[in-house]
Structures are given as structure tokens and as C-alpha cells.
Design an enzyme around this catalytic site. Structure first.
Site, PDB file in Angstrom:
ATOM      1  N   GLY A   1      75.212  46.252  49.242  1.00 41.97           N
ATOM      2  CA  GLY A   1      74.649  45.526  48.103  1.00 41.97           C
ATOM      3  C   GLY A   1      75.591  44.434  47.644  1.00 41.97           C
ATOM      4  O   GLY A   1      76.287  43.832  48.446  1.00 41.97           O
ATOM      5  N   LEU A   2      75.615  44.218  46.335  1.00 36.98           N
ATOM      6  CA  LEU A   2      76.451  43.179  45.739  1.00 36.98           C
ATOM      7  C   LEU A   2      76.157  41.815  46.349  1.00 36.98           C
ATOM      8  O   LEU A   2      77.047  41.041  46.633  1.00 36.98           O
ATOM      9  CB  LEU A   2      77.945  43.502  45.896  1.00 36.98           C
ATOM     10  N   CYS A   3      74.887  41.554  46.594  1.00 38.36           N
ATOM     11  CA  CYS A   3      74.564  40.229  47.096  1.00 38.36           C
ATOM     12  C   CYS A   3      73.326  39.698  46.381  1.00 38.36           C
ATOM     13  O   CYS A   3      72.427  39.152  46.997  1.00 38.36           O
ATOM     14  CB  CYS A   3      74.389  40.227  48.607  1.00 38.36           C
ATOM     15  N   GLY A   4      73.283  39.880  45.082  1.00 39.42           N
ATOM     16  CA  GLY A   4      72.208  39.301  44.293  1.00 39.42           C
ATOM     17  C   GLY A   4      70.864  39.905  44.630  1.00 39.42           C
ATOM     18  O   GLY A   4      70.758  41.106  44.877  1.00 39.42           O
TER      19      GLY A   4
ATOM     20  N   PHE B   1      69.134  39.480  47.226  1.00 45.09           N
ATOM     21  CA  PHE B   1      68.918  39.443  48.669  1.00 45.09           C
ATOM     22  C   PHE B   1      68.025  40.578  49.160  1.00 45.09           C
ATOM     23  O   PHE B   1      67.008  40.353  49.811  1.00 45.09           O
ATOM     24  CB  PHE B   1      70.280  39.505  49.368  1.00 45.09           C
TER      25      PHE B   1
END
Lengths: 262, 142
Positions: free
Chosen positions: A63-66, A68
Site C-alpha cells: 500500500g502507501l501509494c494513494g 492506486f
């Protein structure tokens, strides 16, 4: 995190550029062979009425990709919702997609996680083999893919494409057709080429998604850093104000205490 | 009305991962499925599937060898495009690993009675290993 994502993005972009010449030449070769094969027939080109589809969802492993992953999962859900007459099964590539579909109890036909850490052409080949097999076994009538396309560092776009059956090849009438000597009969060449074509398409999609993921993470992390900076600024301001107020209050107390003693 | 034949071939060798070579050469030898093909400038258009073997091309002063496993080649009068599954330069070949792969494949092929054996795959692996070993040898002998 932003810097890490940026360096990974650069590598992912290089790989896309590396894969492009091959994909381009493969396309050209496919078209020219198809043009020379009377009725280019191959099981992978066979169009049949679509009742069962396999939806390949290419998400990220982490995760940690908005938005996406969220965007993709939403797109996959609305795809299923839009085709109530279809029997849709899902192939999740990437942990995030798998987890989301499991939670929602959707019909998962298969999964691949931890794919992107060491992405390699052989992975694409395995996946392509699975896809072509279930297509030729007729357990599905079409294979669609949902993935994030790498448009630029700032934008990714969710795309839905049809992998199988392979779209009928347009033979370019305007272009000068070369009369080849065929070492093997064109039909045979075509038979060998078609699965290859699926492989390179899968590989291209995976690379595309990987680059998009790193780009999304880079912007998400940049935004997170900026937000945190702003938050720190405003909290520092509040802290200073409160400290000032406390000091002022204490001074007033001391002064008024001294006054009272006089 | 004969067009002047090209005197050089523009050779491109690409794999899914990278472009291995893009050079102007004097001649190319391609490991085709039905045998090795020598290609000189001005060759008639030709398409062939590749089989594991050694692709070689000559520049003015030296000859370069590449181990290719599988793929396709398109020959045009002034161009040769090779779409290979893998293409390795001799210095990239891990000879020890190739020897091991060869042994493994040979052993597998000895037990033909084994029903688990995927003969086709073992044979392919053997041919790939031999292609690598021979390419490495060629390069040394030049």
C-alpha cells in the site's frame, strides 16, 4: 520513501523502454505473417459468444501509494456490476487486490502475490500460459485485464483491455507487402507466434503497472511529507502560543503575588 | 533496372528485456529451426523460427557470437531483425551452470521409462545448454 520510490521508478521506466522494441517488432511480425496466412486461424483468435470471462486485476503488493489500489478495485467491482449476465471470475495479481477481493467474498479464480519484487519475463510467461490454457480449454470465453497505465509521474489511468481472444489483426493495405520466403509454413509460424504475443502483452502490462505503482507511491509520499510539514508548522505555532500564554500567566501571578505582599 | 544492393546489414537483436545488439554488419548466421542460415547483404525477404544455437555476425574486423534459445528472425535485404527469447554474449554465459544443466537434462533423458518425465522439456533444456556451451567455445577459439 519518496526517494526510494523515485529510484525504483527510474528502474521500472528503463525496463519499459527495454521491452518496447521487442513488443514493437513482435507486433509487426504478427501482422505481416497474419497478412500472408489465408484465414489466419488460431484457437486464441477464436471469437465465441461471451458467457464466462476472466478478469485479471493487476494491483500492487503493497500500500502507501494513494488511490492506486482503491481505484482498481473499484473499477473491478463496477465491471462485475455492469455485467450481471456474465459469469466473471477474478485473477488477482498483487497482494492488495487479492486481500480486497477475499474480504468482499468475490469469486477468485487465482492469485499471484509478491510478483513485483523480482518481476521477470518468466513470470509473465507463466501467467500467459495460464490464461491461454483456460481460454483454449473453453473454461472462459474472454480474458480482460484491469491495470493502471503509467501516463506520467503525476497521472495513472485505470485501463481495461481485452487480452483474449486476440483482436482480429488488421492487415495494412496501404503498406507495401513484402513477399517472404517462409522457412516454415506461415500457418505454423503463426501458431508459434500467437502465444508469444500474449506473453509480451502480459509482460508489458505488468511493467506498466509496476512503473505506475512507483510513480503513485512517489507522489503519495511527497504529499504525505508536505502534509506532515504543514501539520508540524501549525502544531509548533500552537505550542509556542500556549507556552507564551503559560509564561505570561506565571509572570502575572508572581507580580500580583508580590503586589499583595507590599 | 536493378537497384543497387546494400553492402551492409542493419542487425537488431532484441529480447523481452533489452536490446542486445543494433549494429551494421557484413554477414549474419542464424540458427533457424530448419538449419543454420547464412545471410549476406541483399538477401531475399525471409521469415523463420529459431532453434537454440549460436547466432554470429561479422563486422569488418571481428566476429561476434551470441547464444540464443528460441525466437523468430525476419530477414529483409538491408535488415535482419532477431526476436529472441534470450540472447547472451559469451562473457555473460555461466559455463559451469550450463554444464550442470546439460548433465541434468541428459540424466533425465536416460530414464525414458519414468512417466513423470516431460521429455519435450528435458530435450529443450538440453538443447539450450548445448547452445550456450558451444557459443562460449566458439568465442574462445576465435
Amino acid at each position: 520513501m519518496k526517494v526510494v520510490a523515485a529510484s525504483r521508478l527510474r528502474r521500472a521506466q528503463e525496463r519499459i523502454f527495454g521491452a518496447r522494441p521487442y513488443a514493437r517488432e513482435m507486433m509487426a511480425l504478427m501482422e505481416s505473417v497474419a497478412a500472408h496466412t489465408p484465414e489466419p486461424y488460431h484457437p486464441l483468435l477464436e471469437q465465441r459468444p461471451v458467457k464466462k470471462t476472466l478478469l485479471v486485476v493487476v494491483t500492487a503488493d503493497r500500500g502507501l501509494c494513494g488511490a492506486f489500489n482503491a481505484n482498481l478495485i473499484r473499477a473491478a467491482e463496477s465491471y462485475v456490476g455492469q455485467h450481471p449476465d456474465l459469469d466473471v471470475s477474478l485473477l488477482a495479481l498483487g497482494r492488495k487486490g487479492r486481500d480486497a477481493f477475499r474480504r468482499r467474498g468475490m469469486n477468485l479464480a487465482g492469485e499471484r502475490v509478491n510478483l513485483f519484487r523480482n518481476l521477470d519475463f518468466s513470470h509473465a510467461q507463466e501467467i500467459a500460459r495460464e490464461l491461454t490454457e483456460s481460454y483454449t480449454r473453453r473454461s472462459v470465453d474472454a480474458v480482460d485485464v484491469i491495470y493502471n497505465e503509467f501516463k506520467s509521474i503525476l497521472t495513472q489511468r485505470v485501463r481495461i483491455e481485452r487480452f483474449l481472444p486476440i483482436a482480429p489483426l488488421r492487415s495494412q493495405a496501404g503498406e507495401l507487402m513484402v513477399d517472404y520466403i517462409y522457412e516454415q509454413p506461415p500457418r505454423e509460424l503463426f501458431r508459434a507466434l500467437a502465444p508469444r504475443y500474449v506473453e509480451i502483452e502480459v509482460y508489458r502490462t505488468l511493467l506498466e503497472s509496476q512503473a505506475a505503482e512507483h510513480a503513485a507511491r512517489m507522489t503519495a509520499m511527497d504529499a504525505a511529507t508536505n502534509n506532515a510539514d504543514e501539520l508540524i508548522d501549525s502544531l509548533t505555532l500552537t505550542l509556542n502560543r500556549l507556552r507564551q500564554a503559560a509564561i505570561t500567566k506565571e509572570i502575572i501571578e508572581v507580580v500580583s503575588g508580590a503586589d499583595a505582599l507590599r | 533496372m536493378t537497384e543497387a544492393l546494400p553492402t551492409e546489414i542493419e542487425l537488431a537483436v532484441v529480447t523481452p528485456d533489452r536490446q542486445v545488439a543494433r549494429e551494421r554488419v557484413k554477414s549474419v548466421t542464424i540458427p533457424g529451426k530448419s538449419g543454420y542460415l547464412g545471410v549476406l547483404p541483399g538477401h531475399a525477404p525471409l521469415l523463420t523460427e529459431l532453434s537454440p544455437g549460436t547466432l554470429s555476425y561479422s563486422e569488418t574486423s571481428k566476429t561476434v557470437f551470441l547464444a540464443v534459445t528460441w525466437g523468430f528472425a525476419e530477414v529483409l535485404p538491408g535488415h535482419v531483425i532477431v526476436l529472441a527469447n534470450t540472447a547472451e554474449r559469451p562473457e555473460e554465459i555461466d559455463l559451469a551452470r550450463a554444464e550442470r544443466a546439460k548433465q541434468r537434462a541428459e540424466e533425465r533423458l536416460k530414464n525414458l521409462s519414468d512417466p513423470e518425465l516431460d521429455q519435450e522439456r528435458a530435450r529443450e533444456a538440453l538443447r539450450r545448454a548445448i547452445a550456450r556451451i558451444e557459443t562460449a567455445r566458439h568465442a574462445k577459439s576465435v
